[in-house]
Design a protein around this motif. Sequence first.
Motif, mmCIF file in Angstrom:
data_model
loop_
_atom_site.group_PDB
_atom_site.id
_atom_site.type_symbol
_atom_site.label_atom_id
_atom_site.label_comp_id
_atom_site.label_asym_id
_atom_site.label_seq_id
_atom_site.Cartn_x
_atom_site.Cartn_y
_atom_site.Cartn_z
ATOM 1 N N LYS A 1 -3.264 -20.454 -28.466
ATOM 2 C CA LYS A 1 -2.720 -18.862 -28.238
ATOM 3 C C LYS A 1 -3.791 -17.834 -28.781
ATOM 4 N N HIS A 2 -4.700 -18.143 -29.724
ATOM 5 C CA HIS A 2 -5.791 -17.421 -30.262
ATOM 6 C C HIS A 2 -6.874 -17.116 -29.327
ATOM 7 N N THR A 3 -7.274 -18.184 -28.547
ATOM 8 C CA THR A 3 -8.182 -18.109 -27.496
ATOM 9 C C THR A 3 -7.480 -17.613 -26.298
ATOM 10 N N ALA A 4 -6.115 -17.877 -25.694
ATOM 11 C CA ALA A 4 -5.623 -17.121 -24.622
ATOM 12 C C ALA A 4 -5.339 -15.655 -24.953
ATOM 13 N N LYS A 5 -5.072 -15.353 -26.086
ATOM 14 C CA LYS A 5 -4.962 -13.929 -26.545
ATOM 15 C C LYS A 5 -6.257 -13.282 -26.344
ATOM 16 N N ALA A 6 -7.384 -13.595 -26.929
ATOM 17 C CA ALA A 6 -8.571 -12.963 -26.780
ATOM 18 C C ALA A 6 -8.955 -12.825 -25.461
ATOM 19 N N GLN A 7 -8.596 -13.827 -24.413
ATOM 20 C CA GLN A 7 -8.864 -13.567 -22.977
ATOM 21 C C GLN A 7 -8.220 -12.265 -22.380
ATOM 22 N N LEU A 8 -6.885 -12.281 -22.873
ATOM 23 C CA LEU A 8 -6.061 -10.999 -22.429
ATOM 24 C C LEU A 8 -6.436 -9.862 -23.007
ATOM 25 N N ASP A 9 -6.847 -9.555 -23.999
ATOM 26 C CA ASP A 9 -7.443 -8.563 -24.838
ATOM 27 C C ASP A 9 -8.458 -7.817 -24.220
ATOM 28 N N GLU A 10 -9.232 -8.781 -23.448
ATOM 29 C CA GLU A 10 -10.524 -8.190 -22.749
ATOM 30 C C GLU A 10 -10.171 -7.507 -21.513
ATOM 31 N N LEU A 11 -8.719 -7.763 -21.132
ATOM 32 C CA LEU A 11 -8.306 -6.991 -19.779
ATOM 33 C C LEU A 11 -7.503 -5.782 -19.907
ATOM 34 N N PRO A 12 -7.393 -4.835 -19.254
ATOM 35 C CA PRO A 12 -6.539 -3.674 -19.185
ATOM 36 C C PRO A 12 -4.977 -4.011 -19.224
ATOM 37 N N THR A 13 -4.269 -3.472 -19.718
ATOM 38 C CA THR A 13 -2.741 -3.806 -19.966
ATOM 39 C C THR A 13 -1.955 -2.646 -18.968
ATOM 40 N N ASN A 14 -0.707 -2.875 -18.487
ATOM 41 C CA ASN A 14 -0.197 -2.096 -17.479
ATOM 42 C C ASN A 14 1.577 -2.334 -17.927
ATOM 43 N N HIS A 15 2.071 -0.937 -17.920
ATOM 44 C CA HIS A 15 3.570 -1.100 -18.392
ATOM 45 C C HIS A 15 4.069 0.016 -17.633
ATOM 46 N N VAL A 16 5.067 -0.286 -16.578
ATOM 47 C CA VAL A 16 5.669 0.609 -15.601
ATOM 48 C C VAL A 16 6.931 1.346 -16.577
ATOM 49 N N SER A 17 7.438 2.357 -15.921
ATOM 50 C CA SER A 17 8.645 3.133 -16.630
ATOM 51 C C SER A 17 9.666 2.233 -16.447
ATOM 52 N N ALA A 18 10.930 2.706 -17.184
ATOM 53 C CA ALA A 18 12.187 1.983 -17.178
ATOM 54 C C ALA A 18 12.791 2.104 -15.850
ATOM 55 N N SER A 19 12.705 3.389 -15.426
ATOM 56 C CA SER A 19 13.363 3.667 -14.053
ATOM 57 C C SER A 19 12.536 2.636 -12.866
ATOM 58 N N GLU A 20 11.116 2.696 -12.988
ATOM 59 C CA GLU A 20 10.659 1.734 -12.108
ATOM 60 C C GLU A 20 11.067 0.146 -12.325
ATOM 61 N N LEU A 21 11.377 -0.212 -13.464
ATOM 62 C CA LEU A 21 11.672 -1.559 -13.717
ATOM 63 C C LEU A 21 13.185 -1.761 -13.249
ATOM 64 N N ASP A 22 13.939 -0.737 -13.341
ATOM 65 C CA ASP A 22 15.307 -0.848 -12.916
ATOM 66 C C ASP A 22 15.266 -1.037 -11.316
ATOM 67 N N LYS A 23 14.365 -0.302 -10.746
ATOM 68 C CA LYS A 23 14.215 -0.425 -9.088
ATOM 69 C C LYS A 23 13.811 -1.583 -8.820
ATOM 70 N N ILE A 24 12.973 -2.170 -9.696
ATOM 71 C CA ILE A 24 12.237 -3.390 -9.367
ATOM 72 C C ILE A 24 13.185 -4.586 -9.437
ATOM 73 N N GLU A 25 14.165 -4.418 -10.379
ATOM 74 C CA GLU A 25 15.038 -5.562 -10.746
ATOM 75 C C GLU A 25 16.231 -5.583 -9.484
ATOM 76 N N GLU A 26 16.425 -4.308 -9.082
ATOM 77 C CA GLU A 26 17.595 -4.113 -7.966
ATOM 78 C C GLU A 26 16.875 -4.935 -6.712
ATOM 79 N N GLU A 27 15.688 -4.923 -6.561
ATOM 80 C CA GLU A 27 14.817 -5.634 -5.236
ATOM 81 C C GLU A 27 14.802 -7.087 -5.356
#
Length: 278
Positions: A23-49
Amino acid sequence: METALTGDEVSYFSHDFEYEDYKHTAKAQLDELPTNHVSASELDKIEEETEFCWEKFHKQNIGKFFKDRHYLSKVFPEVIHTAADAVLLEVGCGTGNTIFPFMDMNHRLFVHAFDFSPSAVDVLKQHPSYQPERCNAFVCNFVKDPLPPSVPLSSVDFCSMVFVLSALVPSSMSAALAHLWPTLRPGCLVLVRDYGRFDLAMLRSHRKGSQLDQDLYARGDGTLTYYFTIESLTELFTAQGFERVSCEYCTVQSINRKTGAKLNRVWVQGKFRKPLSS
């Protein structure tokens, strides 16, 4: 839900590498990349779909995408070796790739099986091994609705959830478990197999920019995948009143024959019990 995999059945319940080291090696790979978080309302819409996305998926594949999960008899032998007649509730049954191997190996087993997708349930009912006297298959969105009266209260001995919870938005998981609770008899064993954090598919999705929230990613077909830790899975169940029996990582490593690259798969596997006193 599960992506199609190949290889010997033993790979599904092995420990090819130590998760804590990996997990330490894998986490380091992810830390080099940008993260993304959508809003709660967007998640609700995605879940409906997503419900419609799964229906589209099953209409297109007509039961030909997943292989029967015979390995589950070794992962969850309790369902096979029952001392008496038993009742299994299969959550997110798809086209029956879990229930039919169980039913073939335990002729004393009665199964309630449901899925979001009407097309999946239709395919299941057309399977040569489907027997109405041994299986009650129906459509249900257990995030929104309680189970129907055809599943009696306190009647289920085993409940299997194989690559199901990961298809939900995390905020809906507790409500889904709450809808199952009344049908489970005290002592019922809930058997869970799902994606683990830092699985190869998670790393690939992150590189593609498919992240929606912490550990939650969108697939190209509009369905979702959430990647659990054993801590997050345990917390989800114990918060709903279940007792932890076991919860561990299953780690599988294969080698790409062309490139020689190591392909690390991570799943979580848990067993949780409804207390006898409930």
